[in-house]
Write a protein that holds these residues in place. Structure first.
Motif, short mmCIF file in Angstrom:
data_model
loop_
_atom_site.label_atom_id
_atom_site.label_comp_id
_atom_site.label_asym_id
_atom_site.label_seq_id
_atom_site.Cartn_x
_atom_site.Cartn_y
_atom_site.Cartn_z
N TRP A 1 2.73 -25.61 28.43
CA TRP A 1 2.94 -24.18 28.19
C TRP A 1 3.98 -23.95 27.10
N HIS A 2 5.15 -24.58 27.24
CA HIS A 2 6.22 -24.36 26.25
C HIS A 2 6.01 -25.20 24.99
N LEU B 1 2.50 -29.34 33.27
CA LEU B 1 2.00 -28.00 32.96
C LEU B 1 3.06 -27.20 32.19
N THR B 2 4.32 -27.36 32.55
CA THR B 2 5.39 -26.64 31.84
C THR B 2 5.53 -27.17 30.42
N HIS C 1 14.53 -23.61 30.82
CA HIS C 1 13.46 -23.15 31.71
C HIS C 1 13.40 -24.12 32.89
N ARG D 1 3.39 -25.47 23.31
CA ARG D 1 2.53 -24.78 22.33
C ARG D 1 3.36 -24.15 21.21
N LYS D 2 4.60 -23.77 21.52
CA LYS D 2 5.43 -23.03 20.57
C LYS D 2 6.50 -23.91 19.94
#
Length: 394
Positions: A110-111, A106-107, A64, A113-114
């Motif tokens: 976001w990623h 921020l990235t 990403h 979390r998983k």
């Protein structure tokens, strides 16, 4: 009763350098490790976008690329030498750093979390990953490769970032014993976080035939970014003192290329030095196969992978006598060392390698070292997985 298989971990790799297009060598060793890890854990990677580059998000490991500025200004991360070289050559690019760090954070959130483990490379990603990890309550690992600590000897941003990594990350991986000793002395309160996991080397280098005895020309090769700390000018000046049938191939690119070409012209070496530019990583085994001696005259290094690759290829190595190089070469056991920046000492070491017998002996010793120490990317990946699992269990 059947044996239960361990569930594959999910790992998010965060790096300011990672190849986004075929042939790029930006953080290529991070990709080698990511690929080896992806065979045993589920890996995804986040890295800054690069101007004009559209990467393929379906390739493995999944990547990403996050934006941090308008496309025309996404120039900070992937040039030779990374962010420090970009800022040194163009000080205005320092203004891009806050945006990159915020977008990375921020990235990560976001990623992250998983994912189960946040795994950063270098200090800036280490701090951003640690902040995200604290928020998400996920373990964070950072790998430092030498230059972080080298730059942090001075006060300022580098020092702050290194200290923050040591404080905030759950584990700190270093790639050399010298770096482990240095950080243990500097941060004794965090010594228990330190883990030494050396980089690996690709199987293609070990598959190369060992060099044959030769008595004619000495074919030298340098591989790396053409930036000041690599001190390629020292090698070029040494070549000028060697016999005319000795040649040099320079693989890499960077801001010093024009000055190095001018130096070759002024010393009458234009027909003895070949600038190949950046080469695809898969071409490096073939280039080493066509060379007799790898020379790395750097003024500072972490634990340079190119020396590992040359040792695996069975090629003699001549390198500056600094911590990362010395640890791999020993006391002239698998190559020859010279004082950094000393043209005449480098010339002397290269003249000693006119002896094909010595070159072959050093090459054999180098390959044996790689094999005996199990310095493969697969072995490194298994050690990282064990560390990740211990943090998750704890």
């Amino acid at each position: 009763m059947p044996i239960m298989q361990s569930k594959r971990l999910t790992v998010l790799i965060i790096s300011t350098s990672y190849p986004l297009w075929p042939g790029s060598v930006s953080g290529i060793f991070v990709k080698h490790l990511a690929t080896a890890l992806d065979a045993i854990v589920d890996v995804s990677v986040i890295t800054p976008a690069e101007r004009g580059i559209q990467h393929n998000p379906t390739l493995r490991p999944r990547v990403h690329a996050f934006r941090y500025a308008p496309d025309a200004l996404q120039v900070l991360a992937h040039a030779p030498g990374g962010i420090p070289a970009a800022v040194a050559g163009h000080p205005w690019q320092l203004s891009l750093l806050p945006g990159l760090m915020l977008s990375m954070l921020l990235t990560c959130i976001w990623h992250g979390r998983k994912t189960e483990i946040l795994f950063a490379n270098w200090s800036i990603p280490g701090v951003m990953a640690a902040l995200a990890g604290k928020l998400l309550r996920k373990p964070t690992v950072v790998t430092l490769r030498g230059e972080d600590a080298n730059r942090a000897t001075k006060r300022g941003l580098h020092r702050y970032l290194l200290s923050a990594c040591m404080q905030m990350c759950d584990a700190v991986v270093v790639v050399s014993q010298a770096l482990q000793r240095r950080l243990t002395d500097e941060y004794p309160q965090h010594a228990e976080k330190l883990h030494m996991i050396p980089n690996g080397v690709g199987e293609a280098f070990l598959a190369l035939p060992l060099p044959k005895m030769q008595t004619d020309s000495l074919r030298l090769i340098f591989v790396g970014s053409l930036i000041p700390r690599k001190s390629v000018s020292t090698l070029i000046r040494a070549l000028a003192l060697l016999p005319l049938h000795h040649t040099l191939t320079i693989v890499g690119e960077g801001p010093e290329e024009d000055a190095l070409r001018d130096l070759c012209d002024s010393l009458g070496l234009a027909d003895r030095v070949t600038f190949l530019g950046q080469k695809h990583p898969e071409e490096l085994p073939g280039l080493l196969a066509e060379s007799d001696v790898l020379v790395l005259p750097s003024l500072s290094e972490g634990r340079p992978n190119v020396i590992l690759e040359a040792l695996a290829a069975g090629r003699a190595v001549v390198a500056s006598d600094i911590d990362g190089n010395r640890e791999l070469i020993g006391q002239d056991e698998r190559g020859l060392l010279f004082p950094p920046g000393d043209v005449h000492a480098l010339t002397d070491r290269l003249q000693r390698l006119d002896s094909s017998t010595l070159r072959v002996e050093l090459g054999l010793a180098g390959r044996s070292y790689i094999e005996n120490c199990e310095l493969s990317w697969g072995h490194a990946a298994r050690r990282y997985e064990a560390l990740f699992r211990s943090l998750k269990a704890g």
